[in-house]
Design a protein around this motif. Structure first.
Motif, short mmCIF file in Angstrom:
data_model
loop_
_atom_site.label_atom_id
_atom_site.label_comp_id
_atom_site.label_asym_id
_atom_site.label_seq_id
_atom_site.Cartn_x
_atom_site.Cartn_y
_atom_site.Cartn_z
N ALA A 74 0.80 -1.24 0.00
CA ALA A 74 0.00 0.00 0.00
C ALA A 74 0.83 1.28 0.00
O ALA A 74 0.38 2.31 -0.51
CB ALA A 74 -0.94 0.01 1.21
N PHE A 75 2.03 1.26 0.57
CA PHE A 75 2.80 2.51 0.64
C PHE A 75 3.09 3.02 -0.77
O PHE A 75 3.63 2.31 -1.61
CB PHE A 75 4.10 2.32 1.41
N THR A 76 2.71 4.26 -1.02
CA THR A 76 2.90 4.90 -2.32
C THR A 76 3.84 6.08 -2.11
O THR A 76 3.43 7.13 -1.61
CB THR A 76 1.55 5.38 -2.89
N PRO A 77 5.13 5.92 -2.42
CA PRO A 77 6.13 6.94 -2.11
C PRO A 77 5.77 8.31 -2.69
O PRO A 77 5.46 8.42 -3.87
CB PRO A 77 7.42 6.41 -2.76
N GLY A 78 5.77 9.31 -1.82
CA GLY A 78 5.54 10.69 -2.26
C GLY A 78 4.08 11.10 -2.35
O GLY A 78 3.77 12.26 -2.63
N ARG A 79 3.15 10.18 -2.08
CA ARG A 79 1.73 10.48 -2.29
C ARG A 79 1.25 11.66 -1.45
O ARG A 79 0.66 12.60 -1.98
CB ARG A 79 0.89 9.22 -1.98
N ASN A 80 1.47 11.63 -0.12
CA ASN A 80 0.96 12.71 0.71
C ASN A 80 1.68 14.03 0.46
O ASN A 80 1.09 15.10 0.56
CB ASN A 80 0.99 12.33 2.19
N LEU A 81 2.97 13.96 0.10
CA LEU A 81 3.68 15.19 -0.25
C LEU A 81 3.11 15.78 -1.54
O LEU A 81 2.91 16.99 -1.66
CB LEU A 81 5.18 14.91 -0.40
N LEU A 82 2.81 14.90 -2.50
CA LEU A 82 2.16 15.34 -3.74
C LEU A 82 0.83 16.02 -3.42
O LEU A 82 0.53 17.11 -3.93
CB LEU A 82 1.93 14.13 -4.66
N PHE A 83 0.02 15.38 -2.56
CA PHE A 83 -1.27 15.95 -2.19
C PHE A 83 -1.10 17.35 -1.60
O PHE A 83 -1.80 18.29 -1.97
CB PHE A 83 -1.96 15.08 -1.15
N LEU A 84 -0.17 17.47 -0.64
CA LEU A 84 -0.01 18.76 0.06
C LEU A 84 0.55 19.83 -0.87
O LEU A 84 0.13 20.99 -0.80
CB LEU A 84 0.90 18.59 1.28
N LEU A 85 1.47 19.45 -1.74
CA LEU A 85 2.03 20.42 -2.68
C LEU A 85 0.97 20.91 -3.67
O LEU A 85 0.82 22.11 -3.89
CB LEU A 85 3.22 19.81 -3.42
N MET A 86 0.21 19.97 -4.24
CA MET A 86 -0.82 20.35 -5.20
C MET A 86 -1.95 21.14 -4.51
O MET A 86 -2.46 22.11 -5.05
CB MET A 86 -1.39 19.12 -5.89
N GLY A 87 -2.31 20.70 -3.30
CA GLY A 87 -3.33 21.43 -2.54
C GLY A 87 -2.88 22.84 -2.21
O GLY A 87 -3.67 23.79 -2.28
N SER A 88 -1.61 22.99 -1.89
CA SER A 88 -1.06 24.32 -1.57
C SER A 88 -0.98 25.20 -2.81
O SER A 88 -1.24 26.41 -2.73
CB SER A 88 0.32 24.18 -0.92
N ALA A 89 -0.61 24.61 -3.94
CA ALA A 89 -0.58 25.37 -5.19
C ALA A 89 -1.98 25.87 -5.54
O ALA A 89 -2.17 27.03 -5.96
CB ALA A 89 -0.02 24.51 -6.32
N TYR A 90 -2.98 25.00 -5.31
CA TYR A 90 -4.37 25.39 -5.56
C TYR A 90 -4.81 26.46 -4.56
O TYR A 90 -5.48 27.43 -4.93
CB TYR A 90 -5.26 24.16 -5.49
N ALA A 91 -4.38 26.32 -3.31
CA ALA A 91 -4.69 27.33 -2.29
C ALA A 91 -4.10 28.68 -2.70
O ALA A 91 -4.76 29.72 -2.59
CB ALA A 91 -4.14 26.89 -0.93
N TYR A 92 -2.89 28.66 -3.17
CA TYR A 92 -2.24 29.89 -3.65
C TYR A 92 -3.09 30.51 -4.77
O TYR A 92 -3.34 31.71 -4.78
CB TYR A 92 -0.84 29.54 -4.17
N GLN A 93 -3.56 29.67 -5.68
CA GLN A 93 -4.33 30.12 -6.83
C GLN A 93 -5.66 30.75 -6.43
O GLN A 93 -6.07 31.76 -7.00
CB GLN A 93 -4.61 28.90 -7.74
N VAL A 94 -6.34 30.14 -5.45
CA VAL A 94 -7.69 30.62 -5.09
C VAL A 94 -7.67 31.59 -3.89
O VAL A 94 -8.71 32.05 -3.45
CB VAL A 94 -8.65 29.44 -4.79
N GLY A 95 -6.47 31.87 -3.37
CA GLY A 95 -6.35 32.83 -2.27
C GLY A 95 -6.68 32.24 -0.91
O GLY A 95 -7.00 32.98 0.03
N ALA A 96 -6.59 30.92 -0.78
CA ALA A 96 -6.83 30.28 0.53
C ALA A 96 -5.53 30.27 1.34
O ALA A 96 -4.44 30.28 0.78
CB ALA A 96 -7.33 28.85 0.33
#
Length: 197
Positions: A85-107
């Motif tokens: 089940a361990f998927t290397p980098g998955r949660n870091l990918l989530f947080l980075l993409m979520g943060s990029a989207y947050a930056y985009q929408v002003g969150a």
């Protein structure tokens, strides 16, 4: 304050959205297709459950190429859904993409549905990782984007109890993507393990 909610159609992320709605906090649900086996089922469920609960319409980000290259039990049917089940980098990918989207929408923040550390199996579910991820994101974005873990004091039994109280139903949490939960992946086992608490 507003935040990006990393959603999967599962109980944890849906509950975070419901709690935000109750507290009148603006949130932007983001579904990431990282090439997981369950992507189609998760996305359909995510849209449906958000509609039923009156939550904001989720945005879908297609990063399915990640799972085509990074093989794990969550992305490759020829591997074991539990043991691999361990998927290397998955949660870091989530947080980075979520943060990029947050930056985009002003969150100002990004929320991830991690539970109490005693239930964590992998290094990217624990506090040291979250602290370092937040620092790396601030360096990458040039401004602070907070990583929120609203359920970090909870076990799955607590989540189930609270979600039931709040009328959350119709979510999907199995990693196989099959219409019936497999009963043996980590997501399914979380429910079984916590039923005895």
């Amino acid at each position: 304050m507003s935040f990006v909610n990393l959603v999967s159609g599962g109980l944890d992320s849906t509950l975070i959205g419901v709690m935000a709605k109750e507290d009148h906090i603006d949130h932007f649900p983001l579904f990431i297709d990282y090439g997981q086996r369950a992507a189609a089922k998760e996305w359909a469920t995510c849209q449906s459950v958000h509609r039923q609960l009156g939550l904001p319409v989720p945005t879908r980000m297609d990063l399915s190429g990640f799972g085509q290259v990074i093989a794990s039990g969550l992305t490759n049917v020829s591997m074991d859904v539990k043991e691999d089940a361990f998927t290397p980098g998955r949660n870091l990918l989530f947080l980075l993409m979520g943060s990029a989207y947050a930056y985009q929408v002003g969150a100002s923040s990004v929320a991830i549905g991690l539970l109490a550390e005693q239930f964590s199996l992998f290094p990217d579910q624990r506090q040291p990782f979250l602290v370092q991820a937040e620092q790396a994101i601030a360096a990458a974005m040039g401004r602070q984007i907070k990583v929120l873990t609203p359920l970090i004091e909870f076990g799955k039994a607590d989540v189930v109890r609270l979600a039931t109280e709040k009328g959350v139903a119709g979510t999907y949490s199995c990693h196989t993507g099959n219409s019936q939960p497999c009963g043996r992946c980590i997501a399914c086992l979380e429910f079984q393990f916590n039923e005895g608490e």
